[in-house]
Design a protein around this motif. Sequence first.
Motif: not given
Length: 459
Positions: A64-75
Motif C-alpha cells: 500500500v505504501c508503494v502504491i500511495v507513494l507511486y500515485r502521489t503526484r508531487y511536482r
Amino acid sequence: MAAGEPGAVQDGSSKGGLRAALGGLTTRGRSFLAAGVAAAVCAYVLGQADLLRVGLLLAVLPLVCVIVLYRTRYRVTGTRRLSPSRVPAGSEARVHLRMDNVSRLPTGLLMLQDRVPYVLGPRPRFVLDRVEAGGRREVSYRVRSDLRGRYPLGPLQLRLSDPFGMCELTRSFSAYDTLVVIPRTVPLPALRLAGEASGYGDGRQRSLALAGEDDIIPRGYRHGDDLRRVHWRSTARYGELMVRREEQPQRARCTVLLDTRQVGYAGAGPDSAFEWAVSGAASALVHMLERGFAVRLLTDDGNAVPGDGSDGFAGSTQESADSAGLMLDTLAVVGHSDGGGLSRAHDVLRGSNEGLLIAFFGDLDEEQTSVAARMRQRTGAAVAFVLESARWSGGVDPSAVGAVPAEKRLRQLREAGWVVVPVEPGADLPALWQLAGQTRADTQSAGNGGSTGFPGGWS
C-alpha cells in the motif's frame, strides 16, 4: 540548474512504472513483506485464520505504501545557483539550492542530494521536512578544489519516502551546472613595460591614418556611426555610405606564451613546475589587461586565445573583460601538448609585429633554445621565465640527459635579446617580476651609458 533554469520532478509518471516503485522498497518494507508472506504460508499450513490476517496485514502494508507513494503526484522544481561560477584554485564557491513545491499537495519527508566530483569534496545531502503546497526550502553548501579544471555539478536527486519508511523513490533532475576552477593569480607590481605604445599609459598620444582632411581613408558605414562623420566624396565614389576614420589610440600589445610540452616539465600536482607556469601565465595576462594592453594567450602548439579581433588580440575594454574570462577558462583546462616543439608558436609570432612577449618555458634542448631565440626578432621586448625540471623535481642535472646546460641555454637566450629569469621551486612571481624589470633597466642603462628612459622598468 542555474538561476532561472528550474528543473522539475513529478512522481506518478516516472520511467519504469510500478516495477521501479517496487524496487524502492526499503529493508523495513522488504522485511514486512517477507514476514507477511511467511505468516500467510504458516497460517495456511496450520489452519490458523488469525495468523493469516496478521500475515496479510504485514504483506499489504508495504505494498500500500508503494502504491500511495507511486500515485502521489508531487511536482517539485529545483534551482541551483553558483556564487561565483568561476573561482581560483584553492578558493571556495557556494552552491545555493532552492526547492519549490508547485503542486496542491504537501510533500512528505524529502532527502536532497547533489552530485559533485570527488575532488570538490563530499557529496552534500540534506533532509527536508514536509513542504507545504506552494512552499519552498533553501539550502546551500560549499565546494573547493586545489586543482584547476571544469567540474560538473548535478544532476540533483530527490529521495521520497512514505511516513512508515517502507518505500523510498529516487527522482533526478536533468539539468546540471559547471564550476570553472581557474589557476591562482597574484597581483604584480606596476612597471613601465617594454612594448607599451603611446596610446596607453602616461604618454597617451593619438595618430591619424594620414595627414590632412583630403587624405583621410574612409571605411564603410556601420550601425551606430555618427552621420556627421559621413564622407560624401567617398560615398559618391564607391556608391555606398562611407564614414571618416577618426583618430585611433595606438594600443600596446602583449603576447603571453605558455610552453606546455610534457618533456619540458617533471612532476605533477598543485606544486609542480607546470602548474606554477600556468599560474604565472594567468597572473601575467590579467596584469597586462589591467594595464590597458591588448593581450593574447599563445601556447607552444600555435593556438591563440581569444583568436578574434586584430591579429587575435583582445579589443575594446568590454571585449578585454570577455577575453580575460576566455583566456582564464582556457588555462583552467590546459594540459600538456604532444611535444611538437615551439616551432608552431614561432610561426604565429613571425606573422605579426609584436609588442611585448612574456614567455614561461620548461626545459629547452638545443633545438628549442634556438627556436626561442628567434622569437625575439619579432618583438619589442621579450621576458622569459625559465623553469628547470631538474631543480623542481630534485633529479639529475639536465646536461646528463642530453639537454643544453642551464648556463649555456640562458646565455644563448640573453644574447638573442631576452630578459631571462630562472625560476626556483616555490619562487614568488611578484619578486621575479620586479627582478625582470630591474634586470631590463640595468641592461638598458649599460647600453645607453648609464641612462634609461624608463627607470626601474622594462623598455
